[in-house]
Design a protein around this motif. Structure first.
Motif, PDB file in Angstrom:
ATOM      1  N   GLY A 443       0.789  -1.226   0.000  1.00 16.92           N
ATOM      2  CA  GLY A 443       0.000   0.000   0.000  1.00 16.92           C
ATOM      3  C   GLY A 443       0.815   1.267   0.000  1.00 16.92           C
ATOM      4  O   GLY A 443       0.271   2.365   0.170  1.00 16.92           O
ATOM      5  N   GLY A 444       2.123   1.163  -0.220  1.00 16.94           N
ATOM      6  CA  GLY A 444       2.981   2.338  -0.167  1.00 16.94           C
ATOM      7  C   GLY A 444       2.744   3.316  -1.295  1.00 16.94           C
ATOM      8  O   GLY A 444       2.707   4.537  -1.077  1.00 16.94           O
ATOM      9  N   ASN A 445       2.579   2.808  -2.519  1.00 17.85           N
ATOM     10  CA  ASN A 445       2.366   3.705  -3.664  1.00 17.85           C
ATOM     11  C   ASN A 445       1.032   4.434  -3.551  1.00 17.85           C
ATOM     12  O   ASN A 445       0.935   5.630  -3.862  1.00 17.85           O
ATOM     13  CB  ASN A 445       2.423   2.912  -4.969  1.00 17.85           C
ATOM     14  N   LYS A 446       0.004   3.729  -3.100  1.00 21.01           N
ATOM     15  CA  LYS A 446      -1.308   4.377  -2.958  1.00 21.01           C
ATOM     16  C   LYS A 446      -1.243   5.484  -1.914  1.00 21.01           C
ATOM     17  O   LYS A 446      -1.804   6.574  -2.114  1.00 21.01           O
ATOM     18  CB  LYS A 446      -2.353   3.346  -2.570  1.00 21.01           C
ATOM     19  N   LEU A 447      -0.577   5.223  -0.807  1.00 21.76           N
ATOM     20  CA  LEU A 447      -0.446   6.248   0.222  1.00 21.76           C
ATOM     21  C   LEU A 447       0.330   7.447  -0.314  1.00 21.76           C
ATOM     22  O   LEU A 447      -0.051   8.604  -0.076  1.00 21.76           O
ATOM     23  CB  LEU A 447       0.258   5.665   1.451  1.00 21.76           C
ATOM     24  N   LEU A 448       1.398   7.196  -1.069  1.00 20.52           N
ATOM     25  CA  LEU A 448       2.196   8.290  -1.620  1.00 20.52           C
ATOM     26  C   LEU A 448       1.375   9.108  -2.607  1.00 20.52           C
ATOM     27  O   LEU A 448       1.415  10.350  -2.591  1.00 20.52           O
ATOM     28  CB  LEU A 448       3.446   7.729  -2.288  1.00 20.52           C
ATOM     29  N   ASP A 449       0.597   8.449  -3.456  1.00 16.41           N
ATOM     30  CA  ASP A 449      -0.264   9.171  -4.414  1.00 16.41           C
ATOM     31  C   ASP A 449      -1.279  10.040  -3.675  1.00 16.41           C
ATOM     32  O   ASP A 449      -1.552  11.182  -4.077  1.00 16.41           O
ATOM     33  CB  ASP A 449      -0.995   8.178  -5.312  1.00 16.41           C
ATOM     34  N   THR A 450      -1.843   9.506  -2.611  1.00 15.19           N
ATOM     35  CA  THR A 450      -2.847  10.262  -1.855  1.00 15.19           C
ATOM     36  C   THR A 450      -2.219  11.488  -1.201  1.00 15.19           C
ATOM     37  O   THR A 450      -2.801  12.583  -1.214  1.00 15.19           O
ATOM     38  CB  THR A 450      -3.482   9.373  -0.778  1.00 15.19           C
ATOM     39  N   LEU A 451      -1.035  11.329  -0.639  1.00 17.54           N
ATOM     40  CA  LEU A 451      -0.363  12.460   0.004  1.00 17.54           C
ATOM     41  C   LEU A 451       0.004  13.539  -1.006  1.00 17.54           C
ATOM     42  O   LEU A 451      -0.074  14.736  -0.706  1.00 17.54           O
ATOM     43  CB  LEU A 451       0.893  11.965   0.730  1.00 17.54           C
ATOM     44  N   VAL A 452       0.378  13.127  -2.225  1.00 20.05           N
ATOM     45  CA  VAL A 452       0.654  14.102  -3.286  1.00 20.05           C
ATOM     46  C   VAL A 452      -0.624  14.832  -3.663  1.00 20.05           C
ATOM     47  O   VAL A 452      -0.649  16.063  -3.808  1.00 20.05           O
ATOM     48  CB  VAL A 452       1.283  13.415  -4.511  1.00 20.05           C
ATOM     49  N   GLY A 453      -1.720  14.075  -3.820  1.00 23.76           N
ATOM     50  CA  GLY A 453      -2.999  14.682  -4.182  1.00 23.76           C
ATOM     51  C   GLY A 453      -3.513  15.645  -3.124  1.00 23.76           C
ATOM     52  O   GLY A 453      -4.204  16.621  -3.447  1.00 23.76           O
ATOM     53  N   MET A 454      -3.181  15.391  -1.864  1.00 30.06           N
ATOM     54  CA  MET A 454      -3.612  16.269  -0.773  1.00 30.06           C
ATOM     55  C   MET A 454      -2.696  17.484  -0.630  1.00 30.06           C
ATOM     56  O   MET A 454      -2.988  18.398   0.150  1.00 30.06           O
ATOM     57  CB  MET A 454      -3.620  15.494   0.547  1.00 30.06           C
ATOM     58  N   GLY A 455      -1.585  17.484  -1.379  1.00 26.90           N
ATOM     59  CA  GLY A 455      -0.651  18.589  -1.294  1.00 26.90           C
ATOM     60  C   GLY A 455       0.289  18.515  -0.115  1.00 26.90           C
ATOM     61  O   GLY A 455       1.000  19.481   0.181  1.00 26.90           O
ATOM     62  N   LEU A 456       0.338  17.350   0.577  1.00 27.58           N
ATOM     63  CA  LEU A 456       1.212  17.208   1.729  1.00 27.58           C
ATOM     64  C   LEU A 456       2.628  16.820   1.333  1.00 27.58           C
ATOM     65  O   LEU A 456       3.574  17.038   2.090  1.00 27.58           O
ATOM     66  CB  LEU A 456       0.633  16.157   2.699  1.00 27.58           C
ATOM     67  N   VAL A 457       2.792  16.205   0.144  1.00 27.66           N
ATOM     68  CA  VAL A 457       4.101  15.809  -0.356  1.00 27.66           C
ATOM     69  C   VAL A 457       4.267  16.373  -1.764  1.00 27.66           C
ATOM     70  O   VAL A 457       3.420  16.111  -2.639  1.00 27.66           O
ATOM     71  CB  VAL A 457       4.255  14.280  -0.388  1.00 27.66           C
ATOM     72  N   PRO A 458       5.323  17.164  -2.034  1.00 28.25           N
ATOM     73  CA  PRO A 458       5.548  17.698  -3.378  1.00 28.25           C
ATOM     74  C   PRO A 458       5.807  16.574  -4.377  1.00 28.25           C
ATOM     75  O   PRO A 458       6.364  15.522  -4.032  1.00 28.25           O
ATOM     76  CB  PRO A 458       6.782  18.584  -3.200  1.00 28.25           C
ATOM     77  N   GLU A 459       5.439  16.800  -5.617  1.00 28.84           N
ATOM     78  CA  GLU A 459       5.568  15.781  -6.655  1.00 28.84           C
ATOM     79  C   GLU A 459       7.020  15.371  -6.865  1.00 28.84           C
ATOM     80  O   GLU A 459       7.310  14.183  -7.071  1.00 28.84           O
ATOM     81  CB  GLU A 459       4.978  16.306  -7.970  1.00 28.84           C
ATOM     82  N   ASP A 460       7.956  16.323  -6.795  1.00 34.09           N
ATOM     83  CA  ASP A 460       9.352  15.968  -7.033  1.00 34.09           C
ATOM     84  C   ASP A 460       9.894  15.061  -5.932  1.00 34.09           C
ATOM     85  O   ASP A 460      10.685  14.146  -6.182  1.00 34.09           O
ATOM     86  CB  ASP A 460      10.212  17.220  -7.183  1.00 34.09           C
ATOM     87  N   GLN A 461       9.449  15.284  -4.688  1.00 34.09           N
ATOM     88  CA  GLN A 461       9.872  14.414  -3.604  1.00 34.09           C
ATOM     89  C   GLN A 461       9.263  13.023  -3.747  1.00 34.09           C
ATOM     90  O   GLN A 461       9.912  12.013  -3.464  1.00 34.09           O
ATOM     91  CB  GLN A 461       9.495  15.020  -2.253  1.00 34.09           C
ATOM     92  N   ALA A 462       8.014  12.971  -4.197  1.00 37.04           N
ATOM     93  CA  ALA A 462       7.370  11.678  -4.417  1.00 37.04           C
ATOM     94  C   ALA A 462       8.091  10.910  -5.511  1.00 37.04           C
ATOM     95  O   ALA A 462       8.266   9.680  -5.422  1.00 37.04           O
ATOM     96  CB  ALA A 462       5.902  11.878  -4.772  1.00 37.04           C
ATOM     97  N   MET A 463       8.527  11.612  -6.556  1.00 31.75           N
ATOM     98  CA  MET A 463       9.246  10.943  -7.644  1.00 31.75           C
ATOM     99  C   MET A 463      10.562  10.372  -7.126  1.00 31.75           C
ATOM    100  O   MET A 463      10.950   9.247  -7.483  1.00 31.75           O
ATOM    101  CB  MET A 463       9.502  11.940  -8.778  1.00 31.75           C
ATOM    102  N   GLY A 464      11.254  11.130  -6.292  1.00 39.68           N
ATOM    103  CA  GLY A 464      12.499  10.637  -5.709  1.00 39.68           C
ATOM    104  C   GLY A 464      12.271   9.401  -4.858  1.00 39.68           C
ATOM    105  O   GLY A 464      13.065   8.450  -4.882  1.00 39.68           O
ATOM    106  N   ALA A 465      11.148   9.392  -4.109  1.00 41.97           N
ATOM    107  CA  ALA A 465      10.835   8.232  -3.276  1.00 41.97           C
ATOM    108  C   ALA A 465      10.550   7.017  -4.138  1.00 41.97           C
ATOM    109  O   ALA A 465      10.973   5.890  -3.818  1.00 41.97           O
ATOM    110  CB  ALA A 465       9.638   8.554  -2.388  1.00 41.97           C
ATOM    111  N   ARG A 466       9.847   7.208  -5.241  1.00 43.41           N
ATOM    112  CA  ARG A 466       9.536   6.082  -6.129  1.00 43.41           C
ATOM    113  C   ARG A 466      10.808   5.528  -6.775  1.00 43.41           C
ATOM    114  O   ARG A 466      10.950   4.314  -6.966  1.00 43.41           O
ATOM    115  CB  ARG A 466       8.545   6.520  -7.204  1.00 43.41           C
ATOM    116  N   MET A 467      11.736   6.418  -7.112  1.00 43.07           N
ATOM    117  CA  MET A 467      12.994   5.958  -7.693  1.00 43.07           C
ATOM    118  C   MET A 467      13.784   5.126  -6.681  1.00 43.07           C
ATOM    119  O   MET A 467      14.375   4.098  -7.032  1.00 43.07           O
ATOM    120  CB  MET A 467      13.828   7.157  -8.155  1.00 43.07           C
ATOM    121  N   MET A 468      13.765   5.533  -5.434  1.00 41.44           N
ATOM    122  CA  MET A 468      14.463   4.780  -4.403  1.00 41.44           C
ATOM    123  C   MET A 468      13.813   3.414  -4.222  1.00 41.44           C
ATOM    124  O   MET A 468      14.513   2.394  -4.081  1.00 41.44           O
ATOM    125  CB  MET A 468      14.440   5.562  -3.089  1.00 41.44           C
ATOM    126  N   MET A 469      12.475   3.370  -4.224  1.00 43.83           N
ATOM    127  CA  MET A 469      11.797   2.084  -4.083  1.00 43.83           C
ATOM    128  C   MET A 469      12.091   1.182  -5.270  1.00 43.83           C
ATOM    129  O   MET A 469      12.250  -0.026  -5.122  1.00 43.83           O
ATOM    130  CB  MET A 469      10.284   2.293  -3.921  1.00 43.83           C
TER     131      MET A 469
END
Length: 501
Positions: A443-469
């Motif tokens: 459920g990590g990707n879904k949580l990350l997408d939701t946090l981006v959609g809520m504006g709590l996590v910037p898109e560039d930081q989310a992209m960096g997290a996905r690259m690390m995963m």
């Protein structure tokens, strides 16, 4: 909670061992003599006035004192009258005044502290039986109460300070026995309920009130002390001379309330639990404790908190173990913390997630780490405590359990590693580990997408997290990632078999 000893009458209900020895005769003089041996071996200097009236031995003006050494201060306690009556059947009736005064003085080289208390009993019955060197004590009491009557700090009385503790329907057995060069004690007691209240206030600083209740309590203790003829001011000499002890405590429903006033205004906190448990044991080789509670609820407001908060948790637990003495072979250590199914109020969720995009399921955090370590010296010795050198080395580490469940995502893991303390170059001064850690994220990707959609996590930081995963994990199912991180014998770091360093 060895309250009987700590509150000053010390031995009658805290000496303990359920003995299977066939008990014969014991006299008042036998009981008092063994108590003095125990107190002396515990480090106390004992003084008292004794007299005899018929078949009764009377002990008056009992004073216990302990000198902790230079710059460490000391302790002394003065108690009222105790009686030891010969029942003419081989047993001794032990008596105390219905309202026994108790004064305690403590110094630490800075501010002396003097406490005056009254210990009260209703329906107390205590009988000693056995032989001179192996005595058993059976006791019951309809009610026991400890009330603080005066507090004096550095010669000045503290006003507006009070505390009392009440034990309802207590009963149990304890014993005291000499075994070779040791004195062994054990105790087992139950109490219907333990309640306490306290209050403190200081002009210009605020006030505080505390109250609580523990239902259906059970306490068991055991201890061994090296026998000494003279009290020692060196507790470490007793400790490394073979002293050891264990304590187990459980209770049913418990409540604790804290309220008062500070510079931010009035405050209130209430905590309750369906059950509580504590286990503790310690000797010269190791220390260990485990705590736990079930169905915890907490509410709080005031004191700088802008609105009332409430929390609920299914259970919580902690465990800790470590060696204390020099070890020839690696000894176990452990550390664990669990907060299971923690629920927070919707008002708090509303501040973070006003549109309800995140799952508001209870959260769980749990981690249990174990392993082995080698100590080069006694950890509590003066030489080790004053040295700047590291007193030991870690040999193995095991992540027995890792669980983080929050907002619909779950991370789990487990692993183990062996540390080579002779290789301090591969990892720049750190012992080289060899082992692996397996992780699973659902459920990590879904949580990350939701946090981006809520504006709590910037898109560039989310992209960096996905690259690390993507670098460290492989997909194994629908929004499920797994990873095995390894360090091999050559010091290479691998993720899922692929070398990354």
């Amino acid at each position: 909670m060895n309250f009987l000893k700590n509150m000053g009458w010390t031995v009658p209900a805290t000496l303990a061992i359920s003995s299977t020895t066939a008990f014969a005769d014991v006299t008042p003089e036998d009981v008092w003599a063994l108590w003095q041996d125990y107190l002396t071996s515990s480090g106390y200097e004992v003084s008292a006035d004794t007299s005899t009236s018929g078949n009764v031995l009377i002990v008056d003006n009992l004073t216990l004192s302990m000198d902790h050494g230079e710059d460490m201060g000391g302790f002394s306690a003065q108690m009222g009258t105790m009686t030891f009556s010969d029942n003419k059947d081989g047993t001794v009736q032990i008596g105390f005044a219905d309202n026994m005064p108790l004064t305690m003085s403590m110094t630490d080289g800075e501010e002396p502290l003097d406490l005056s208390m009254v210990v009260s009993y209703i329906g107390l019955d205590m009988v000693a039986s056995g032989v001179p060197t192996n005595q058993k004590y059976d006791f019951t009491a309809d009610n026991m109460k400890l009330a603080l009557t005066e507090v004096v700090v550095d010669g000045e009385a503290v006003e507006n300070a009070s505390f009392s503790m009440d034990f309802a329907g207590s009963k149990g057995t304890s014993s005291l026995a000499i075994a070779g060069d040791m004195i062994e004690t054990m105790q087992a007691m139950t109490s219907g309920a333990i309640t306490f209240t306290g209050a403190f206030s200081e002009p210009g600083e605020g006030s505080m009130n505390v109250s609580g209740n523990f239902a259906d309590t059970m306490l068991s203790t055991s201890a061994s002390l090296p026998i000494t003829e003279e009290p020692s001011s060196d507790p470490l000499a007793m400790f490394y001379g073979g002293m050891q002890g264990t304590t187990k405590f459980t209770s049913g429903v418990s409540t604790v309330s804290l309220s008062g006033q500070d510079n931010d205004g009035p405050f209130q906190m209430d905590v309750s639990a369906a059950s509580n448990a504590l286990e503790f044991d310690m000797d010269s080789d190791h220390i260990r404790y485990d705590t736990g509670a079930e169905s915890i609820a907490m509410t709080m407001f005031g004191g700088g908190i802008p609105f009332p908060l409430s929390f609920e948790m299914a259970s919580t637990s902690t465990n800790f173990e470590m060696p204390l003495s020099r070890t020839e072979t690696p000894a176990p250590f452990a550390l664990g913390v669990t907060f299971a199914d923690l629920s927070v109020p919707e008002m708090l969720w509303g501040m973070i997630d006003p549109t309800g995009q995140l799952p508001h399921d209870p959260a769980t955090v749990s981690i249990n780490i174990g392993g082995t370590a080698t100590l080069f010296g006694d950890l509590l010795s003066e030489d080790v405590m004053e040295s700047d050198d590291i007193p030991g080395e870690v040999n193995t580490v095991t992540v027995e359990n890792l669980l983080l469940r929050i907002a619909g995502a779950e991370l789990t893991g487990a692993g183990a590693a062996t540390l080579d303390n002779t290789d301090l170059t591969t990892f720049d001064g750190m012992p080289r580990p060899e082992g692996s850690l397996s992780l699973k994220l659902v459920g990590g990707n879904k949580l990350l997408d939701t946090l981006v959609g809520m504006g709590l996590v910037p898109e560039d930081q989310a992209m960096g997290a996905r690259m690390m995963m993507g670098l460290f994990a492989i997909p194994t199912g629908d929004d499920q990632l797994e990873s095995t991180l390894e360090i091999n014998a050559e010091g290479h770091i691998l993720a899922n078999g692929q070398r990354i360093q």
